[in-house]
Motif scaffolding. Structure first.
Motif: not given
Length: 748
Positions: A93-96, A109-118
């Motif tokens: 579930g994490q973008l690398e 590195q980030g994860r979807r949080v609502g309509d964005r990636i953080e």
């Protein structure tokens, strides 16, 4: 480099065009690859944790059953910086994502949080992490700096300061630090000021102050490295830097720079071998291998084992990325490196079988999707290698194929080797035609020798050759159509001054030269005045003179081509004739808004008259009441020759609006009193101009001959009275802004 990629639906269908592809980790749809599909704008928070987030990248991410792909659409400060995707994956579930921005690797590195990636981001070798967020976008380019940075007064002020010419930028940044000492942009302002300090000793002191004043800034590491590079004993300073800061993100560069300080050739090679072993994929390893290729190829006897090792190292150190240029074409970076090796082996006529193997693999790697210009170059190299191997029929087929791929007549080198092929096959007429095309295109190597030998054989002498080449040059179709500019119904009276610093030996200057020719077609002389200054960059140019060099110092010109529009220098950028339209559009885009500006000076009653051999220029100049109080301006009167025939390495045969003399002095006539009409008068004899040009060229030849005997093949030092023009302009001495200019026809 700005690149545009396909929309998502087409990318899925044509995923082979993407720059990186890896298997996707299995995950639920909501947190798997599909959750990250789309076009995202990445905004980065500084590693210090304070300051506004900066729009940094636009990335296209595509998910499919076979994997996830990503490509960079735009990068911060493009085209000064360029970027490419190195790795991309979705795991648990994490973008690398790992990207390389102008040689520096940065991970996200980030994860979807609502309509964005953080998530978090970190540059290679950096210990601190920054924060970033991704928002969906439909744009092809990042917001303009003033838009992105315009959210706070300090950001607006910083952006405005950075947009100034260098001297004015220094003043503005110092004022910025006074006005906004606590701004998160203050470290960047201070570092930029340190970078721009002219004197090396003062620059060291400026960097040292920066380290003391901003100890938590991410650029402290850069400042420390710059101090080491500026020290008199650079080797000792770099060794201390490496010892004191073993985890520095600049350690790799420091170790590379250290190898360059070693004077003993054997010791330097040993140090560089050690470096390439430690950093086999470094951009500096690639530089080391590239610098070793030609010396090893020229060595007698040839050390094939050593040369093969360097070739392998160079190819392996090159990026293996295939970049999407547009919906139709890609560019394979490793294929380009392989072509470089094959070309150098061919030129040095060593290990031709290895050269053939390498270029065949390069062509296979590049494939049919490779951008036609690059594919034509690779195919030409293939033909050249085959010719050197005396496989003539195969060589001819490859060279003809290169011409077809290019969509035109091919390059000068393609035509040169086609001429050689036709000579071997006994078709001298076809060979001569190919040699003429090669020479007209500015092909290097032995084109001139081959052309003249065959021309004399056919016509008995060279008497008509230059006229034939001129005829071919003038008959070429224009690389673009500049159109015609129509001034608005209520013009301001502004005449924009477009200045170009170029060189007849500067092959990348062709695009700018042709673009400036386009400006003279698009704009009448009431709209745009053009001045072209020639310089000895990269080689001797007889149209250079004391005044063109003095003018280059005004703008601190270090490279050609450099264009300056109304006193604002544009970043130096070059290209071939095929890139002329792009350069023209850039210049046009800067000129047309300036035509709406109110002139800050008026130039009236100006006349230029040729009496005998003396040109006299008279008139009046008046600074506008709006001209900044306390500022100073200068009036410049320039003698121009509107066309000179001279053939240098770049193949341009006719040079327009060439600056021959700054009448009076290069500094011009001072103007200080706004609102008052100031008369002026300047005169010069054409013979005295020729004398001064001769004296300059004599001095240059003498100085250059201290290294190797040198004389200009054509001094072009005599002015044609029928071709002289005068350009008069007033310039703000502090900001370099052109207040007004005018082109004056000489009365005869």
């Amino acid at each position: 480099m700005r690149r545009h990629v396909l929309r998502l639906s087409l990318l899925i269908a044509l995923c082979s065009l993407a720059s990186v592809s890896v298997p996707c980790a299995q995950a639920p749809a909501s947190t798997g690859p599909a959750a990250f599909a789309g076009r995202w704008q990445f905004s980065v928070q500084p590693a210090t944790g304070s300051g506004p987030a900066t729009p940094y990248l636009i990335v296209q991410i595509t998910a499919s059953a076979s994997g996830v792909t990503a490509s960079i659409v735009d990068v911060f400060m493009s085209p000064l910086f360029s970027g490419k995707v190195k790795e991309v994956a979705v795991k648990d579930g994490q973008l690398e994502l790992v990207v390389e921005i102008s040689g520096r690797q940065i991970s996200f590195q980030g994860r979807r949080v609502g309509d964005r990636i953080e998530g978090t981001t970190k540059a290679a070798g950096e210990t601190r992490e920054g924060k970033w967020e991704g928002k969906t976008t439909t744009e092809d380019s990042l917001p303009a700096p003033e838009t992105a940075a315009g959210r706070t007064p300090d950001a607006k002020a910083f952006s405005a300061a950075m947009n100034n010419p260098r001297e004015a930028r220094t003043v503005a940044l110092k004022q910025f630090l006074v006005d906004f000492p606590a701004s998160p942009l203050a470290p960047q302002a201070a570092f930029t000021l340190a970078q721009g300090t002219p004197n090396p000793t003062d620059r060291i002191a400026a960097y040292q102050r920066f380290v003391q004043d901003y100890p938590k800034s991410i650029q402290v590491d850069d400042a420390r490295l710059q101090i080491a590079l500026l020290e008199t004993d650079r080797g000792a300073a770099l060794r201390k830097f490496i010892s004191d800061f073993p985890t520095s993100r600049n350690r790799e560069r420091a170790e590379y720079e250290l190898t360059l300080t070693i004077t003993n050739a054997a010791d330097r090679q040993a140090a560089q071998d050690k470096f390439t072993t430690a950093y086999p994929r470094s951009i500096y390893a690639s530089d080391i291998y590239r610098s070793q290729l030609d010396p090893l190829m020229r060595a007698k006897p040839l050390n094939e084992a050593r040369l093969n090792a360097v070739i392998d190292g160079f190819i392996n150190a090159s990026s293996d990325m295939t970049l999407p240029l547009n919906a139709q074409y890609t560019m394979n970076l490793r294929a380009g490196a392989m072509n470089t090796v094959a070309d150098r082996l061919m030129a040095n006529e060593v290990m031709l079988d290895r050269a053939l193997d390498i270029i065949q693999k390069a062509l296979a790697l590049a494939g049919e999707k490779e951008e036609p210009g690059s594919r034509a170059i690779f195919t030409t190299t293939h033909g050249q290698v085959l010719f050197k191997l005396k496989r003539y029929d195969e060589a001819g087929d490859a060279l003809k194929r290169a011409v077809q791929i290019s969509g035109a007549e091919g390059s000068g080198e393609t035509q040169l080797f086609l001429g050689k092929f036709y000579e071997v096959k006994g078709d001298e007429d076809a060979a001569l035609a190919a040699y003429l095309k090669a020479y007209e295109k500015g092909s290097p190597l032995d084109t001139k020798v081959s052309l003249e030998r065959l021309y004399i054989k056919k016509y008995g002498s060279l008497a008509s050759l230059e006229a034939k080449l001129d005829e071919m040059y003038l008959a070429k179709p224009k690389p673009f159509q500049p159109g015609h500019y129509t001034r608005p119904a209520a013009p301001t009276g502004k005449t924009v001054l477009a200045e170009l610093f170029t060189g007849a030996e500067c092959v990348p200057c062709v695009a700018a030269d042709l673009a400036f020719d386009g400006l003279t077609e698009r704009f009448d002389r009431q709209s745009v005045a053009v001045l072209v200054y020639h310089l000895h960059i990269p080689g001797p140019d007889p149209m250079t003179n004391d005044d063109t060099e003095a003018r280059a110092k005004v703008y601190e010109v270090k490279a050609t081509p450099t264009a300056v529009i109304d006193g604002a220098a544009l970043p130096a950028s070059g290209g071939s004739a095929a890139m002329a339209e792009r350069a023209f559009n850039e210049y046009k885009g800067k000129i047309e808004p300036r035509l709406a500006a109110k002139p800050l000076a008026s130039l009236t009653g100006i006349k230029a008259k040729l009496s005998g051999e003396t040109i006299s220029v008279t008139g009046d100049v008046t600074l506008s009441p709006d001209f900044a109080a306390g500022s100073t301006a200068a009036l410049h009167v320039v003698l121009v020759e509107d066309s000179i025939r001279y053939v240098g390495a770049n193949g341009v045969r006719f040079h327009n609006f060439v600056v021959r003399k700054l009448m009076g002095t290069p500094a011009g006539t001072p103007l200080t009193k706004a609102g008052a009409k100031t008369p002026f008068s300047e005169s010069v004899s054409l013979s005295s101009v020729t004398t001064s040009l001769d004296a300059y060229l004599d001095k240059y030849e003498k100085t250059r001959s201290q290294r190797t005997p040198f004389t200009f093949k054509d001094r072009v030092d005599t002015l044609d009275p029928k071709k002289v023009l005068v350009v008069v302009f007033a310039q703000d001495e502090k900001t370099k802004e052109i207040l007004q200019s005018v082109v004056v026809t000489v009365e005869r």
